[in-house]
Design an enzyme around this catalytic site. Structure first.
Site, short mmCIF file in Angstrom:
data_model
loop_
_atom_site.label_atom_id
_atom_site.label_comp_id
_atom_site.label_asym_id
_atom_site.label_seq_id
_atom_site.Cartn_x
_atom_site.Cartn_y
_atom_site.Cartn_z
CD GLU A 150 -2.99 -0.74 0.05
OE1 GLU A 150 -3.28 0.19 -0.22
OE2 GLU A 150 -3.90 -1.79 -0.15
CG ASP A 175 -6.30 5.26 -5.06
OD1 ASP A 175 -5.86 4.97 -6.45
OD2 ASP A 175 -6.27 4.25 -4.20
#
Length: 165
Positions: A26, A35
């Site tokens: 991540e 995102d």
């Protein structure tokens, strides 16, 4: 005790190996961003999303560490709720990383979990490789992550040797 209860009691919270694995894939962003792979969803730290995240928010390393433990534990527990067979630690870590990334709703509704619940462990681990796309395109980072999750999923757990008495 049912297999589901055994799996849940053996692995109740996110351990250090799972946290390190998820954190590696991540990454850590202390400034919240939209995102692009998740259709602009506000994201911060190690992939944390939710009503407490707004683009531009700044989180501390300590806040990121704490939310990673909370998020990984919650994803793992929600995943265990839809799994009816026992898992070893490597399988749990691989499938929890997957669920952390795609969401437990997607994970629980997947062919992967259907195969797993039939006791078809190898086939379930192989299913991880199918989840390497975003918006219909293969993403190299997701492809590498899924291959690593599959490798972890298939890796036997070493037995602890007792010392001679």
């Amino acid at each position: 005790m049912t297999p589901k209860q055994k799996a849940g009691s053996a692995i109740a919270i996110a351990g250090a190996a799972l946290l390190a694995f998820v954190s590696h894939w991540e990454g850590t962003e202390t400034v919240a961003y939209a995102d692009k792979l998740a259709k602009g969803l506000p994201t911060v730290c190690n992939g944390h999303t939710g009503p407490d995240v707004r683009v531009g928010d700044v989180w501390t390393k300590e806040q990121c560490d704490a939310i990673l433990v909370k998020d990984a534990t919650e994803h793992g527990q929600r995943l265990l709720a839809c799994i009816t067979v026992p898992l070893n630690q490597n399988q749990y870590n691989a499938f929890s990383s997957f669920a952390f990334n795609v969401g437990t709703g997607n994970a629980c509704g997947s062919t992967l979990v259907k195969l797993l619940n039939q006791g078809r462990y190898t086939e379930a681990c192989d299913q991880l490789l199918r989840w390497n796309r975003a918006n219909g395109k293969v993403i190299s980072g997701l492809d590498r992550r899924r291959k690593a999750e599959r490798e972890l999923c298939l890796k036997p757990v070493a037995q602890v040797q007792k010392a001679n008495a």
